[in-house]
Design a protein around this motif. Structure first.
Motif, PDB file in Angstrom:
ATOM      1  N   LEU A 101      35.650  -8.421   4.387  1.00 27.96           N
ATOM      2  CA  LEU A 101      36.037  -8.063   5.751  1.00 27.96           C
ATOM      3  C   LEU A 101      35.857  -9.269   6.648  1.00 27.96           C
ATOM      4  CD1 LEU A 101      34.251  -4.626   6.396  1.00 27.96           C
ATOM      5  CD2 LEU A 101      36.586  -5.001   5.624  1.00 27.96           C
ATOM      6  N   SER A 102      36.563  -9.265   7.752  1.00 27.43           N
ATOM      7  CA  SER A 102      36.308 -10.220   8.824  1.00 27.43           C
ATOM      8  C   SER A 102      36.455  -9.470  10.138  1.00 27.43           C
ATOM      9  CB  SER A 102      37.261 -11.415   8.755  1.00 27.43           C
ATOM     10  OG  SER A 102      38.594 -10.997   8.905  1.00 27.43           O
ATOM     11  N   GLU A 103      35.871 -10.041  11.163  1.00 25.78           N
ATOM     12  CA  GLU A 103      35.880  -9.402  12.470  1.00 25.78           C
ATOM     13  C   GLU A 103      36.302 -10.444  13.501  1.00 25.78           C
ATOM     14  OE1 GLU A 103      32.918  -6.258  14.662  1.00 25.78           O
ATOM     15  OE2 GLU A 103      32.034  -7.716  13.295  1.00 25.78           O
ATOM     16  N   ARG A 104      37.358 -10.119  14.245  1.00 21.41           N
ATOM     17  CA  ARG A 104      37.888 -11.052  15.237  1.00 21.41           C
ATOM     18  C   ARG A 104      38.458 -10.303  16.422  1.00 21.41           C
ATOM     19  NH1 ARG A 104      42.426 -14.670  12.951  1.00 21.41           N
ATOM     20  NH2 ARG A 104      42.134 -13.168  11.324  1.00 21.41           N
ATOM     21  N   GLU A 105      38.088 -10.752  17.599  1.00 22.10           N
ATOM     22  CA  GLU A 105      38.631 -10.208  18.846  1.00 22.10           C
ATOM     23  C   GLU A 105      38.581  -8.685  18.892  1.00 22.10           C
ATOM     24  OE1 GLU A 105      42.499 -11.956  19.363  1.00 22.10           O
ATOM     25  OE2 GLU A 105      41.680 -13.984  19.349  1.00 22.10           O
ATOM     26  N   GLY A 106      37.450  -8.116  18.469  1.00 27.73           N
ATOM     27  CA  GLY A 106      37.248  -6.678  18.559  1.00 27.73           C
ATOM     28  C   GLY A 106      37.924  -5.854  17.485  1.00 27.73           C
ATOM     29  N   VAL A 107      38.425  -6.508  16.426  1.00 24.23           N
ATOM     30  CA  VAL A 107      39.097  -5.792  15.339  1.00 24.23           C
ATOM     31  C   VAL A 107      38.489  -6.215  14.004  1.00 24.23           C
ATOM     32  CG1 VAL A 107      41.306  -5.376  14.169  1.00 24.23           C
ATOM     33  CG2 VAL A 107      41.248  -5.637  16.652  1.00 24.23           C
ATOM     34  N   VAL A 108      38.261  -5.225  13.139  1.00 22.18           N
ATOM     35  CA  VAL A 108      37.790  -5.482  11.779  1.00 22.18           C
ATOM     36  C   VAL A 108      39.007  -5.472  10.865  1.00 22.18           C
ATOM     37  CG1 VAL A 108      36.368  -4.613   9.867  1.00 22.18           C
ATOM     38  CG2 VAL A 108      35.546  -4.416  12.235  1.00 22.18           C
ATOM     39  N   HIS A 109      39.122  -6.500  10.020  1.00 22.36           N
ATOM     40  CA  HIS A 109      40.225  -6.620   9.061  1.00 22.36           C
ATOM     41  C   HIS A 109      39.652  -6.615   7.654  1.00 22.36           C
ATOM     42  CE1 HIS A 109      41.811  -8.578  12.691  1.00 22.36           C
ATOM     43  NE2 HIS A 109      42.984  -8.172  12.272  1.00 22.36           N
ATOM     44  N   TRP A 110      40.394  -6.040   6.711  1.00 21.66           N
ATOM     45  CA  TRP A 110      40.003  -6.192   5.308  1.00 21.66           C
ATOM     46  C   TRP A 110      40.983  -7.141   4.642  1.00 21.66           C
ATOM     47  CZ3 TRP A 110      42.487  -4.340   0.754  1.00 21.66           C
ATOM     48  CH2 TRP A 110      43.526  -3.439   0.928  1.00 21.66           C
ATOM     49  N   HIS A 111      40.451  -7.863   3.672  1.00 22.31           N
ATOM     50  CA  HIS A 111      41.212  -8.899   2.992  1.00 22.31           C
ATOM     51  C   HIS A 111      41.613  -8.405   1.604  1.00 22.31           C
ATOM     52  CE1 HIS A 111      39.994 -12.094   5.890  1.00 22.31           C
ATOM     53  NE2 HIS A 111      39.093 -11.175   6.140  1.00 22.31           N
ATOM     54  N   THR A 112      42.879  -8.480   1.305  1.00 22.84           N
ATOM     55  CA  THR A 112      43.337  -8.086  -0.016  1.00 22.84           C
ATOM     56  C   THR A 112      42.863  -9.116  -1.039  1.00 22.84           C
ATOM     57  OG1 THR A 112      45.445  -9.237   0.186  1.00 22.84           O
ATOM     58  CG2 THR A 112      45.377  -6.947   0.959  1.00 22.84           C
ATOM     59  N   ALA A 113      42.936  -8.754  -2.292  1.00 21.11           N
ATOM     60  CA  ALA A 113      42.571  -9.635  -3.400  1.00 21.11           C
ATOM     61  C   ALA A 113      43.465  -9.271  -4.574  1.00 21.11           C
ATOM     62  CB  ALA A 113      41.096  -9.452  -3.759  1.00 21.11           C
ATOM     63  N   TYR A 114      43.354 -10.038  -5.641  1.00 23.08           N
ATOM     64  CA  TYR A 114      44.216  -9.774  -6.797  1.00 23.08           C
ATOM     65  C   TYR A 114      44.047  -8.338  -7.313  1.00 23.08           C
ATOM     66  CZ  TYR A 114      40.281  -9.961 -10.040  1.00 23.08           C
ATOM     67  OH  TYR A 114      39.132  -9.675 -10.697  1.00 23.08           O
ATOM     68  N   ASN A 115      42.856  -7.749  -7.169  1.00 26.02           N
ATOM     69  CA  ASN A 115      42.611  -6.403  -7.679  1.00 26.02           C
ATOM     70  C   ASN A 115      42.452  -5.367  -6.564  1.00 26.02           C
ATOM     71  OD1 ASN A 115      40.167  -7.419  -6.773  1.00 26.02           O
ATOM     72  ND2 ASN A 115      38.977  -6.479  -8.417  1.00 26.02           N
ATOM     73  N   LEU A 116      42.606  -5.766  -5.311  1.00 22.00           N
ATOM     74  CA  LEU A 116      42.474  -4.866  -4.153  1.00 22.00           C
ATOM     75  C   LEU A 116      43.691  -5.016  -3.256  1.00 22.00           C
ATOM     76  CD1 LEU A 116      38.780  -5.796  -3.372  1.00 22.00           C
ATOM     77  CD2 LEU A 116      39.537  -3.648  -4.395  1.00 22.00           C
ATOM     78  N   LYS A 117      44.560  -4.039  -3.297  1.00 23.02           N
ATOM     79  CA  LYS A 117      45.822  -4.101  -2.572  1.00 23.02           C
ATOM     80  C   LYS A 117      45.967  -2.899  -1.657  1.00 23.02           C
ATOM     81  CE  LYS A 117      47.321  -7.708  -4.863  1.00 23.02           C
ATOM     82  NZ  LYS A 117      47.352  -9.004  -4.251  1.00 23.02           N
ATOM     83  N   PRO A 118      46.809  -3.020  -0.625  1.00 24.51           N
ATOM     84  CA  PRO A 118      47.067  -1.855   0.229  1.00 24.51           C
ATOM     85  C   PRO A 118      47.894  -0.821  -0.510  1.00 24.51           C
ATOM     86  CG  PRO A 118      48.369  -3.736   0.935  1.00 24.51           C
ATOM     87  CD  PRO A 118      47.468  -4.229  -0.169  1.00 24.51           C
ATOM     88  N   VAL A 119      47.752   0.416  -0.087  1.00 27.73           N
ATOM     89  CA  VAL A 119      48.560   1.499  -0.644  1.00 27.73           C
ATOM     90  C   VAL A 119      49.958   1.377  -0.077  1.00 27.73           C
ATOM     91  CG1 VAL A 119      48.829   4.008  -0.762  1.00 27.73           C
ATOM     92  CG2 VAL A 119      46.548   3.016  -0.903  1.00 27.73           C
ATOM     93  N   GLU A 120      50.959   1.407  -0.937  1.00 28.98           N
ATOM     94  CA  GLU A 120      52.360   1.314  -0.508  1.00 28.98           C
ATOM     95  C   GLU A 120      52.931   2.716  -0.373  1.00 28.98           C
ATOM     96  OE1 GLU A 120      54.378  -1.709  -0.507  1.00 28.98           O
ATOM     97  OE2 GLU A 120      52.622  -2.978  -0.853  1.00 28.98           O
ATOM     98  N   PHE A 121      53.628   2.947   0.711  1.00 28.29           N
ATOM     99  CA  PHE A 121      54.248   4.263   0.918  1.00 28.29           C
ATOM    100  C   PHE A 121      55.728   4.182   0.698  1.00 28.29           C
ATOM    101  CE2 PHE A 121      50.360   4.473   3.393  1.00 28.29           C
ATOM    102  CZ  PHE A 121      49.830   5.657   2.929  1.00 28.29           C
TER     103      PHE A 121
END
Length: 121
Positions: A101-121
């Protein structure tokens, strides 16, 4: 660098408080994950106990034990260190799968990786 995905507002994560859940694709399977704040820092893990591969929530979106010091699996009581995901006691086999994770300007973001991807709709 892997893509970053906005997860939540920084204010949504309070030290030792309620987690923010999110879905990811881990090793080809859709799974739940959760983000927490511990000692001022944000952390995220796959919501899967290392003892038995099941979700850990003590109550919906609640992972901290009553002391606020450990993440606890509700099923068999395994506990994990909130800042590293390492097993601290109980029937666990290794540490939790960590999600950057990273946190910038009041927002938390998660970082994808080779084995961690967003769910595609």
């Amino acid at each position: 660098m892997e893509p970053m995905i906005p997860l939540c507002n920084s204010a949504d994560l309070v030290n030792g408080g309620r987690a923010v859940p999110f879905d990811i694709v881990y090793a080809g399977q859709t799974c739940r994950a959760f983000a927490i704040r511990y000692q001022g820092q944000v952390h995220a893990y796959l919501n899967r106990c290392t003892h038995v591969a099941m979700e850990m929530d003590v109550q919906p979106d609640r992972f901290f034990d009553h002391t606020g010091r450990w993440l606890m699996c509700a099923t068999h009581g395994a506990t994990y260190q909130p800042d590293t995901g390492a097993c601290s006691s109980g029937p666990c086999r290794g540490g939790l799968v960590s999600i950057d994770l990273s946190e910038r300007e009041g927002v938390v973001h998660w970082h994808t990786a080779y084995n961690l991807k967003p769910v595609e709709f």
